[in-house]
Scaffold this motif. Structure first.
Motif, PDB file in Angstrom:
ATOM      1  N   GLU A 110       0.834  -1.212   0.000  1.00  0.00           N
ATOM      2  CA  GLU A 110       0.000   0.000   0.000  1.00  0.00           C
ATOM      3  C   GLU A 110       0.868   1.263   0.000  1.00  0.00           C
ATOM      4  OE1 GLU A 110      -3.339   0.455  -0.427  1.00  0.00           O
ATOM      5  OE2 GLU A 110      -3.181  -1.682  -0.937  1.00  0.00           O
ATOM      6  N   ILE A 111       1.961   1.230   0.738  1.00  0.00           N
ATOM      7  CA  ILE A 111       2.880   2.384   0.797  1.00  0.00           C
ATOM      8  C   ILE A 111       3.462   2.653  -0.589  1.00  0.00           C
ATOM      9  CG2 ILE A 111       5.118   3.174   1.687  1.00  0.00           C
ATOM     10  CD1 ILE A 111       4.383   1.748   4.348  1.00  0.00           C
ATOM     11  N   ARG A 112       3.870   1.568  -1.264  1.00  0.00           N
ATOM     12  CA  ARG A 112       4.445   1.703  -2.601  1.00  0.00           C
ATOM     13  C   ARG A 112       3.435   2.353  -3.556  1.00  0.00           C
ATOM     14  NH1 ARG A 112       4.405  -0.345  -7.198  1.00  0.00           N
ATOM     15  NH2 ARG A 112       2.802  -1.869  -6.635  1.00  0.00           N
ATOM     16  N   LYS A 113       2.194   1.906  -3.508  1.00  0.00           N
ATOM     17  CA  LYS A 113       1.147   2.457  -4.396  1.00  0.00           C
ATOM     18  C   LYS A 113       0.868   3.920  -4.066  1.00  0.00           C
ATOM     19  CE  LYS A 113      -1.621  -1.500  -4.272  1.00  0.00           C
ATOM     20  NZ  LYS A 113      -2.983  -2.026  -4.186  1.00  0.00           N
ATOM     21  N   TRP A 114       0.799   4.225  -2.770  1.00  0.00           N
ATOM     22  CA  TRP A 114       0.536   5.610  -2.354  1.00  0.00           C
ATOM     23  C   TRP A 114       1.657   6.531  -2.861  1.00  0.00           C
ATOM     24  CZ3 TRP A 114       3.233   9.289   0.331  1.00  0.00           C
ATOM     25  CH2 TRP A 114       2.519  10.461   0.632  1.00  0.00           C
ATOM     26  N   ARG A 115       2.887   6.078  -2.723  1.00  0.00           N
ATOM     27  CA  ARG A 115       4.024   6.926  -3.137  1.00  0.00           C
ATOM     28  C   ARG A 115       3.994   7.217  -4.631  1.00  0.00           C
ATOM     29  NH1 ARG A 115       8.627   4.392   0.889  1.00  0.00           N
ATOM     30  NH2 ARG A 115       8.311   5.987   2.492  1.00  0.00           N
ATOM     31  N   LYS A 116       3.698   6.186  -5.405  1.00  0.00           N
ATOM     32  CA  LYS A 116       3.625   6.326  -6.860  1.00  0.00           C
ATOM     33  C   LYS A 116       2.556   7.363  -7.230  1.00  0.00           C
ATOM     34  CE  LYS A 116       4.762   5.120 -10.943  1.00  0.00           C
ATOM     35  NZ  LYS A 116       6.136   5.144 -11.410  1.00  0.00           N
ATOM     36  N   SER A 117       1.394   7.217  -6.609  1.00  0.00           N
ATOM     37  CA  SER A 117       0.281   8.110  -6.909  1.00  0.00           C
ATOM     38  C   SER A 117       0.570   9.537  -6.431  1.00  0.00           C
ATOM     39  CB  SER A 117      -0.983   7.532  -6.265  1.00  0.00           C
ATOM     40  OG  SER A 117      -1.919   8.554  -6.023  1.00  0.00           O
ATOM     41  N   ALA A 118       1.157   9.665  -5.239  1.00  0.00           N
ATOM     42  CA  ALA A 118       1.472  11.009  -4.716  1.00  0.00           C
ATOM     43  C   ALA A 118       2.529  11.696  -5.593  1.00  0.00           C
ATOM     44  CB  ALA A 118       1.956  10.897  -3.270  1.00  0.00           C
TER      45      ALA A 118
END
Ligand code: 9D3
Length: 233
Positions: free
Chosen positions: A208-216
């Motif tokens: 989830e952290i990886r996905k959030w970072r990509k999107s942010a």
């Protein structure tokens, strides 16, 4: 790597290079810097480095003779892998790709422009590259030389402690991961003045952290640097 700087303001460089990445590189024996005063290569009583433009125009230009004399004294023969870089407002725009290219030179000599500019024969017949650091007006090339040297020095092996942190950049053209800005990052406290760190970063859920970072990173890039996004996104 050896850096030479040719300038009418040698004192400008005393502070910045005593600290940070450049000082670290000097201490590690990975780089050395020699600052040369352009006035040392003048021969008249007034040590003139500048003169008026032919054809009539505002301001003064750096004269060619002291610049050619200085470079030809520093390098009577151009060493293999050595480059002369003219810093001028008319140059090609500097970027991470050029920083990486410069980092494989054996030696770089920076000529710092001043006044309204530099006699064009320096760009045509002495410099290998004419570089600007961006589309804004500086008073001369000195700050630009410091910017270029900082970005090149940190790419030299052994200057930035963790060699991984620059190797990571090596497969990118722009200096931004996958062409995007870095994602926003946070440290403690998790609540500062009521502004909470995004909950996902505290969750321990690495997917989830990886996905959030990509999107942010995408959102921040769209907002501040839309020019970096692919045309079709
Ligand atoms: C008539 C317009 N000129 C003055 C406003 C052009 C101009 C001449 C000389 C603008 C800047 C300068 C001095 N700048 C540099 O030598 C310089 C520079 C810069 O101004 N911007 C970004 N990179 C660089 S590198 C050297």
């Amino acid at each position: 790597m050896k850096f030479h700087i040719l300038t009418i303001f040698p004192e400008f460089f005393e502070g910045p290079f005593r600290h940070g990445v450049v000082a670290r590189g000097v201490a590690a024996g990975v780089l050395s810097i020699q600052v040369h005063n352009l006035r040392d290569w003048t021969h008249d009583r007034h040590k003139s480095v500048d003169d008026r433009p032919f054809g009539g125009a505002e301001g003064m230009l750096l004269k060619p003779e002291p610049i050619f004399s200085a470079v030809e004294t520093i390098w009577p023969e151009r060493p293999a892998g050595a480059k002369v870089v003219l810093l001028s407002a008319q140059g090609r725009k500097f970027d991470q790709r050029t920083a990486r290219e410069f980092s494989s030179a054996s030696s770089l000599l920076f000529i710092c422009g001043r006044y309204e500019g530099v006699d064009e024969r320096v760009a045509e017949h002495l410099a290998d590259e004419e570089i600007s650091i961006g589309d804004y007006v500086l008073s001369g090339g000195e700050l630009a030389a410091m910017v270029v040297i900082d970005s090149v020095a940190r790419l030299l092996p052994g200057v930035v402690g963790n060699s991984d942190s620059t190797a990571f950049e090596s497969f990118e053209a722009t200096g931004h991961e996958e062409g995007l800005l870095d994602c926003p990052q946070y440290t403690r406290p998790a609540d500062f003045r009521g502004w909470r760190v995004p909950e996902v970063l505290l969750s321990g859920n690495h997917e989830e952290i990886r996905k959030w970072r990509k999107s942010a990173a995408r959102h921040k890039t769209a907002r501040l640097r839309p020019d970096l996004l692919p045309a079709d996104s």
